[in-house]
Design a protein around this motif. Structure first.
Motif, mmCIF file in Angstrom:
data_model
loop_
_atom_site.group_PDB
_atom_site.id
_atom_site.type_symbol
_atom_site.label_atom_id
_atom_site.label_comp_id
_atom_site.label_asym_id
_atom_site.label_seq_id
_atom_site.Cartn_x
_atom_site.Cartn_y
_atom_site.Cartn_z
ATOM 1 N N GLN A 1 0.738 -1.130 -0.005
ATOM 2 C CA GLN A 1 -0.088 0.109 0.185
ATOM 3 C C GLN A 1 0.825 1.326 0.021
ATOM 4 O O GLN A 1 1.681 1.467 0.942
ATOM 5 C CB GLN A 1 -0.986 -0.010 1.346
ATOM 6 C CG GLN A 1 -1.725 -1.097 1.194
ATOM 7 C CD GLN A 1 -2.586 -1.317 2.460
ATOM 8 O OE1 GLN A 1 -2.490 -0.433 3.294
ATOM 9 N NE2 GLN A 1 -3.578 -2.079 2.399
ATOM 10 N N MET B 1 -5.730 4.037 -5.837
ATOM 11 C CA MET B 1 -6.403 4.477 -4.631
ATOM 12 C C MET B 1 -6.644 5.900 -4.677
ATOM 13 O O MET B 1 -6.073 6.675 -5.349
ATOM 14 C CB MET B 1 -5.961 4.078 -3.407
ATOM 15 C CG MET B 1 -5.888 2.328 -3.522
ATOM 16 S SD MET B 1 -7.251 1.521 -3.796
ATOM 17 C CE MET B 1 -8.237 1.778 -2.245
ATOM 18 N N ASP C 1 -2.214 0.677 -4.923
ATOM 19 C CA ASP C 1 -2.086 -0.515 -4.141
ATOM 20 C C ASP C 1 -1.261 -1.593 -5.306
ATOM 21 O O ASP C 1 -1.872 -1.544 -6.349
ATOM 22 C CB ASP C 1 -3.010 -1.181 -3.806
ATOM 23 C CG ASP C 1 -3.580 -0.377 -2.458
ATOM 24 O OD1 ASP C 1 -3.020 0.302 -1.985
ATOM 25 O OD2 ASP C 1 -4.951 -0.529 -1.811
#
Length: 532
Positions: free
Chosen positions: A180, A213, A218
């Motif tokens: 992430q 995102m 991600d």
């Protein structure tokens, strides 16, 4: 044969001796090589250890007997790798050195006593699932005679997906490691640049899925080691801090095997290029009383800070920053356009960290005030080497800004300038080229984008991407690590080149790469090119 080669050497030496004897006036007897009859066919030949000619020797002895002539290669069509038992995967292209070494390893010639002399590929159709190799070998046969023979080996590719690709095909969401990547800022310019670095270095080649995102991207991988390698790459190109966690998915009590899902959380520093920063007193003292008002001139794995009033600079690495983190006072989204009326040099031009600067006293006015009032500012700037009267510049308006920064309030006697210029502006000259295609383009990652995004968010992203493209044109140092490709749809116009002006930054043609595309049809490549 070895005997023949020795005879040839002896004959050559005797010939040389004969020439030397003739020069000295001496007489020597000529030597001739005798011949014998082959014990099989009876033809004259030079003597050897087997007393057979080459044809009869090959008919009697086959040194390729027992060697592999048909081999099966297990090939994964998804990741384009070959299986090297028991579990190693090898990535190799057709007719490459890596593939030849892998194919020869399958033969196991050392255990047969055969010596490899030469090997070469035989051309086959790329879609035939066949690889042919012509191999030439040597082996000692009857009574020490050495026989050399060539034969063809056929390798058959059998498609068999590897474990990771099998899991992906069965369930695309069945990932093992997820990275992430986040940066808590109001724009995506950092991710546009990071995307190009990832493409150039092929850092996300093992990613099974990439998802965009709100505040980052991600990346999902089928193996934990791939995720660790990607995190290490990001740490080399940006100041980051990371942490990792794992979650138990399944446990086999009989074999004592555990399956985990690993998650790597990577946060990028919110300090971006061209941001105005007010250093905390503790950081300013540790950097030799730098600033406290500084400009971020470059961001790599460290943050380059420049004092625009003294031209002092320093580099802040990731460990130093995250030990005492701070935020930007003003970001590039708050830049204001100024017009320059006068420039007076204070010091000559200097080279700092590969960039040129020159201190100068400048008289500027905001474009929003131009024609409405007579408000002008006398400021000091580090852009004296590129600014001249009549130019436009982008800077931060500290005269009309309402800042409630806590770090700025800690400096009691700090004199805040009315404006700080950051870079030269070419907005007025770009108006004439608005809407025209560029001669270059960029590639982009195959990311999944949320379709529910509002229209305003998409327009904001397009505007930020356009600003990123302009930064690439204006800053050669920024595009040093970016791969730029020629735009085939671009058609230069002679009239446009005469009216556009020569002061607008552009990218030279020698910096552009040719986009190699191998396709059976002339379909358009939707996954590549510039975002409109």
């Amino acid at each position: 044969m070895t005997k023949n080669f020795a005879s040839h050497v002896i004959f050559t030496l005797s010939t040389d001796c004969e020439d030397m004897a003739e020069e000295a006036g001496m007489f020597m007897v000529h030597q001739t090589i005798g011949s014998v009859l082959c014990c099989k066919c009876g033809i004259p030949m030079q003597p050897n250890a087997a007393n057979m000619c080459v044809k009869c020797l090959r008919s009697e002895v086959d040194i390729t007997e027992g060697l592999k002539k048909n081999v099966i290669l297990l090939h994964c069509p998804e990741c384009d790798t070959y299986l090297d038992p028991p579990s190693t995967r090898i990535r190799a292209q057709l007719e490459s050195r890596e593939l030849m070494a892998f194919c020869l390893k399958k033969l196991k010639l050392k255990s047969t006593g055969v010596i490899l002399v030469n090997a070469e590929f035989i051309w086959t159709e790329p879609h035939s699932k066949r690889i042919k190799l012509r191999v030439r070998v040597q082996k000692e046969v009857l009574h020490g005679a050495i026989l050399e023979q060539a034969y063809v080996i056929e390798y058959v590719q059998q498609d068999q997906m590897c474990d990771s690709c099998t899991r992906v095909q069965a369930n695309p969401d069945q990932w093992v490691a997820g990275v992430q990547l986040r940066q808590h800022v109001a724009h995506r310019r950092t991710f546009f640049y990071l995307e190009q670095l990832i493409l150039k270095h092929d850092a996300a080649a093992r990613a099974i899925k990439i998802k965009q995102m709100d505040h980052g991207i991600d990346f999902f991988f089928a193996n934990r080691s791939h995720g660790v390698k990607f995190v290490d790459f990001v740490g080399k190109v940006a100041p980051v801090k990371s942490r990792n966690d794992k979650q138990l998915v399944s446990h086999d009590t009989k074999s004592n095997n555990y399956n985990y899902k690993h998650t790597f959380s990577v946060e990028i520093s919110p300090i971006c290029r061209e941001d105005l920063v007010c250093l905390p007193p503790r950081v300013s003292v540790s950097l030799g009383n730098l600033g406290p008002l500084v400009i971020c001139s470059k961001v790599t794995n460290s943050i380059a800070l420049l004092d625009p009033f003294t031209l002092r600079h320093c580099f802040l690495d990731a460990d130093q920053y995250w030990r005492t983190p701070f935020k930007s006072l003003l970001t590039s989204r708050q830049l204001v356009e100024y017009i320059v009326f006068d420039v007076d040099f204070v010091s000559p031009e200097v080279n700092i960290g590969g960039s040129r600067y020159a201190l100068a006293d400048a008289t500027v006015a905001r474009m929003s005030d131009f024609g409405k009032n007579d408000t002008m500012f006398n400021i000091k700037t580090h852009l004296g080497h590129i600014l001249k009267p009549g130019d436009y510049a982008l800077g931060y308006d500290l005269h009309g800004a309402n800042s409630n920064d806590m770090e700025l309030d800690k400096y009691k006697n700090l004199v805040i300038p009315e404006a700080i210029l950051v870079k030269k502006s070419y907005e007025e000259k770009r108006q004439r080229k608005r809407g025209k295609p560029r001669s270059w383009k960029l590639k982009s990652l195959n990311m999944e984008v949320d379709d529910t995004r509002a229209r305003g968010d998409q327009e904001k992203m397009n505007s930020e991407y356009e600003q990123f493209l302009r930064d690439l044109e204006e800053n050669p140092e920024l595009r040093f690590n970016v791969s730029l490709y020629r735009n085939k749809e671009y058609q230069p116009s002679e009239m446009a080149s005469m009216t556009d002006g020569e002061d607008i930054p552009s990218i030279p043609l020698e910096e552009l790469l040719a986009d190699l595309e191998i396709k059976d049809t002339e379909d358009e490549d939707e996954g590549e090119g510039m975002r409109e």
